[in-house]
Scaffold this motif. Structure first.
Motif, mmCIF file in Angstrom:
data_model
loop_
_atom_site.group_PDB
_atom_site.id
_atom_site.type_symbol
_atom_site.label_atom_id
_atom_site.label_comp_id
_atom_site.label_asym_id
_atom_site.label_seq_id
_atom_site.Cartn_x
_atom_site.Cartn_y
_atom_site.Cartn_z
ATOM 1 N N LEU A 31 -16.806 95.455 12.572
ATOM 2 C CA LEU A 31 -17.952 95.719 13.137
ATOM 3 C C LEU A 31 -18.887 94.332 13.565
ATOM 4 C CD1 LEU A 31 -18.515 99.179 12.070
ATOM 5 C CD2 LEU A 31 -16.843 98.828 14.212
ATOM 6 N N ASP A 32 -19.133 94.192 14.759
ATOM 7 C CA ASP A 32 -20.133 92.985 15.026
ATOM 8 C C ASP A 32 -21.275 93.542 16.043
ATOM 9 O OD1 ASP A 32 -21.198 90.378 15.497
ATOM 10 O OD2 ASP A 32 -19.857 88.955 16.555
ATOM 11 N N GLU A 33 -22.257 93.494 15.427
ATOM 12 C CA GLU A 33 -23.455 94.241 15.686
ATOM 13 C C GLU A 33 -23.570 95.511 16.567
ATOM 14 O OE1 GLU A 33 -26.110 91.181 17.766
ATOM 15 O OE2 GLU A 33 -25.999 89.862 16.213
ATOM 16 N N PRO A 34 -22.643 95.999 15.137
ATOM 17 C CA PRO A 34 -22.159 97.561 16.784
ATOM 18 C C PRO A 34 -23.692 98.797 17.145
ATOM 19 C CG PRO A 34 -22.588 98.356 13.915
ATOM 20 C CD PRO A 34 -22.749 96.805 14.525
ATOM 21 N N PHE A 68 -16.116 94.015 18.475
ATOM 22 C CA PHE A 68 -16.911 92.043 19.253
ATOM 23 C C PHE A 68 -18.239 92.088 19.660
ATOM 24 C CE2 PHE A 68 -12.673 92.006 20.301
ATOM 25 C CZ PHE A 68 -12.245 90.948 19.578
ATOM 26 N N GLN A 69 -18.825 92.025 19.643
ATOM 27 C CA GLN A 69 -20.858 91.608 19.613
ATOM 28 C C GLN A 69 -21.188 91.683 21.275
ATOM 29 O OE1 GLN A 69 -22.353 88.607 18.258
ATOM 30 N NE2 GLN A 69 -24.666 88.292 18.673
ATOM 31 N N ASN A 70 -20.352 91.230 22.263
ATOM 32 C CA ASN A 70 -20.482 91.850 23.280
ATOM 33 C C ASN A 70 -18.684 92.576 23.585
ATOM 34 O OD1 ASN A 70 -22.381 89.705 23.634
ATOM 35 N ND2 ASN A 70 -21.126 88.080 23.615
ATOM 36 N N LYS A 72 -22.538 84.514 11.525
ATOM 37 C CA LYS A 72 -22.130 85.946 10.767
ATOM 38 C C LYS A 72 -20.749 85.632 11.983
ATOM 39 C CE LYS A 72 -25.947 87.831 11.757
ATOM 40 N NZ LYS A 72 -26.662 86.904 12.613
ATOM 41 N N SER A 73 -20.724 86.218 13.707
ATOM 42 C CA SER A 73 -19.406 85.948 13.857
ATOM 43 C C SER A 73 -18.751 85.414 13.747
ATOM 44 C CB SER A 73 -20.270 86.382 15.613
ATOM 45 O OG SER A 73 -21.082 87.179 15.761
ATOM 46 N N SER A 74 -19.079 84.224 13.978
ATOM 47 C CA SER A 74 -17.860 82.866 13.305
ATOM 48 C C SER A 74 -16.791 83.508 11.852
ATOM 49 C CB SER A 74 -17.997 81.667 12.790
ATOM 50 O OG SER A 74 -18.651 81.257 13.536
HETATM 51 MG MG LIG Z 1 -22.940 86.998 16.103
#
Ligand SMILES: [Mg+2]
Ligand SMILES: Nc1ncnc2c1ncn2[C@@H]1O[C@H](COP(=O)(O)OP(=O)(O)OP(=O)(O)O)[C@@H](O)[C@H]1O
Lengths: 358, 273
Positions: free
Chosen positions: B193-196, B102-104, B60-62
């Motif tokens: 939005l990556d895992e907000p 970002f996720q982080n 997913k993040s990719s």
């Molecule tokens: Mg991810």
């Protein structure tokens, strides 16, 4: 109760983005500028001018320059001495090739030339970071000093290999050359520092400044908000080198008058300016001034107090100076990376709330 | 139900969904031997909230990194606003009107909240180095205009009280919110939005969900979001893409995805935190 922020409310964003948002600070600043321009030139003697004030002004310019690159943009440089030499030799070549050119413009153009050279040496910064970039700038340092020693064109084929500043005037007042009065050296450097620190302040509080800090703090996130990393780093190299070049030009033309490159602009100069911004505070305008003041005053103080006052031998005082500076660098790097500027800020925060700590 | 016409449609809650804004066609992304994304196609329509879900390591993040130009797929095409996109650097993608989180968390730790959010305005600021050096006039005017936009976002996300705080001092939940503020400051057309809501408590999740819906509703911003919390995904999204081991195993409205056997298997069969 004099130092107050409470009650000093900001009603517009313009007021909020002022250089000195607190009225007390603003007044202190105006007073300082007034004293520096209107009082000091008339009361200072040659010793204070040449031992303290003129070097302080010039090193402040260099420290602001390096702070832009290292403190704001996060690119470490050990080439400050070399870039100061570029400014000095550019000033010399300009002064001798265009004797009619006003010294004020000579100094600015020397900064411009140095900015160009800085961009050139800044190119690798896109690929290499941190320690490796520091080594690359160290190479620049040695290369530049070697170049100015080796190529006679730079020193106009003089037998000594030195460069000497010819006499130049502004409004009929001598500012360079052997017969320059101390107060005019001081006033000339002060004027340039005044203008340049205003420029630096504008750049660091606005969009360019935020772009630099974004690259410093996290380059990936900087890219995602639209920062072109190469452009951001090269503008930092250009602006920083401009300041350092101006400082080099002044150091040669106004302060020393005659320069031998290895002696005046060697690696120890790079470290001196770097130490100034570490002790003063990375990423802070105030820190650049504080660091320059501290490292200019320290040897003067030790010499007067220990050698003059207590009768210590000179070399012992010099060793003590090295030890103090070394210890301070370590302390600041470990305990307070934002230097004197951060200590000052904390003290002000305490003062602001005094006498009610909560 | 979704109708597939180019002109789009109006949702049950009255939001306008337009034509296709971004389309991924047969994207394949490999890291050496690892296939992170395998021949995936999907589209994002103007005005919708599109969720991407899947177990850990699904890619997913990719996928977001492909969209924002950090990763360049070996195969496939990216279409944005009806034109095929050339390989682009992340800063060029940003200038096309695509912002992200970002996720982080990726904030600028050495800067204050307000400065962090101001950096989001970068793509809207035009004044050059020399006019900024002088400050007076155009540069100052531009700074103040953009500051007003940023203040509106600060009010919108209810973070007035931390305006001047250095980001490094903020708790996790607020950092996530500041990062959203920075992305919103760009006034993007497409917001990724990556895992907000990762790592947030229930209350913070509710706030964040509300902000996401409000952004979509009030500004008409198209949103693609990755999220693990199924309840949140079902509540927020118009359509969902499901990924597993780099493949797409489902694509459709939430109620359809909930009953998709492949999706149920993937979530039951794979260890999931
Ligand atoms: Mg991810
Ligand atoms: N830069 C990279 N180099 C090598 N492999 C990578 C890289 N980025 C991702 N991968 C691999 O690609 C696969 C998909 O990773 P990705 O981060 O996209 O998963 P994800 O769906 O976001 O998972 P999570 O829910 O844990 O965030 C993983 O196997 C991961 O190890």
């Amino acid at each position: 109760m004099i130092y107050r922020e409470a009650g000093d409310f900001k009603t517009t964003y313009r007021d909020d983005s002022q250089t000195f948002p607190i009225r007390f600070d603003r007044r202190a600043y105006y007073a300082l500028v007034a004293v520096a321009f209107l009082v000091l030139p008339f009361v200072m003697n040659d010793y204070w001018a040449s031992a303290v004030f003129v070097p302080f002004l010039i090193y402040s310019i260099a420290a602001i320059g390096l702070n832009i690159l290292t403190g704001y943009c996060g690119q470490v440089s050990l080439g400050t001495g070399g870039f100061m030499a570029v400014g000095a030799y550019a000033a010399y070549k300009l002064m001798t090739a265009f004797p009619e050119l006003n010294i004020f413009f000579v100094v600015l153009l020397s900064g411009g030339v140095t900015a160009g050279v800085g961009v050139l040496f800044g190119l690798p910064s896109l690929r290499i970071k941190g320690f490796y970039l520091a080594v690359a700038t160290l190479a620049a340092q040695f290369f530049l000093v070697w170049l100015f020693n080796k190529v006679p064109w730079f020193y106009n084929y003089s037998a000594s290999g030195q460069i000497n500043a010819p006499e130049r005037t502004i409004f009929g007042i001598i500012v360079t050359g052997p017969s320059t009065p101390a107060w005019s050296k001081y006033l000339f450097c002060l004027t340039i520092l005044f203008i340049l620190s205003w420029v630096a302040r504008n750049l660091t509080r606005g969009e360019v400044g935020r772009t630099w800090m974004a690259i410093r703090d996290m380059d990936i996130a900087a890219e995602i908000i639209g920062v072109n990393p190469l452009k951001a780093k090269l503008t930092a190299f250009a602006v920083s080198s401009f300041f350092v070049g101006v400082a080099g030009a002044l150091f040669f033309a106004v302060y020393l008058g005659a320069v031998e490159v290895t002696e005046a602009f060697g690696i120890q100069k790079s470290f001196l300016v770097l130490f100034m911004i570490i002790i003063g505070g990375l990423g802070s305008m105030f820190g650049s001034f504080a660091g320059a003041a501290f490292l200019v005053l320290l040897p003067v103080f030790l010499k007067n107090a220990l050698v003059g006052g207590l009768g210590w031998p000179t070399d012992l005082a010099a060793h003590l100076e090295l030890m103090i500076v070394g210890a301070l660098i370590i302390v600041f790097l470990i305990a307070e990376p934002h230097g004197i500027a951060a200590l000052w800020r904390t003290a002000k925060e305490k003062l602001r709330l005094w006498p009610f700590p909560h | 139900m979704l109708d597939e016409t180019e002109e789009g449609h109006v949702t049950e809650d009255g939001r306008q969904i337009g034509g296709v804004l971004m389309e991924m066609r047969n994207i394949t992304l490999r890291f050496g031997g690892v296939v992170a994304i395998k021949d995936i196609s999907f589209d994002i329509r103007k005005g919708e909230i599109r969720a991407i879900i899947g177990p850990n390591g699904a890619g997913k993040s990719s996928m977001l990194n492909v969209i924002s130009g950090f990763y360049h797929p070996q195969e496939g095409e990216i279409w944005f606003k009806g034109a095929r996109r050339k390989p682009m650097k992340p800063y060029q993608v940003a200038r096309q009107g695509i912002a992200r989180t970002f996720q982080n968390i990726a904030l600028f730790e050495g800067m204050s909240v307000i400065d962090n959010i101001m950096t989001g305005r970068l793509t809207h600021m035009r004044s050059g180095l020399f006019s900024q050096a002088l400050w007076w006039g155009p540069a100052e005017r531009e700074e103040l205009e953009n500051r007003e936009v940023v203040e509106r976002i600060i009010d919108f996300l209810e973070i007035q009280h931390i305006r001047k705080t250095p980001v490094a001092r903020l708790p996790y939940g607020l950092k996530k919110r500041v990062e959203l503020a920075r992305a919103l400051a760009a006034e993007p057309e497409l917001l990724l939005l990556d895992e907000p809501m990762a790592g947030m408590n229930v209350e913070e999740k509710e706030d964040m969900s509300r902000f996401i819906l409000d952004v979509n509703d009030e500004f008409g911003t198209t949103i693609a979001l990755i999220e693990h919390d199924m309840g949140v995904v079902m509540d927020l999204s118009d359509r969902v893409v499901v990924m597993d081991y780099g493949r797409k195993i489902g694509d459709g409205p939430p109620e359809e995805i909930r009953n998709n056997q492949d999706v149920i298997d993937a979530y039951l069969g794979v260890a999931h935190d």
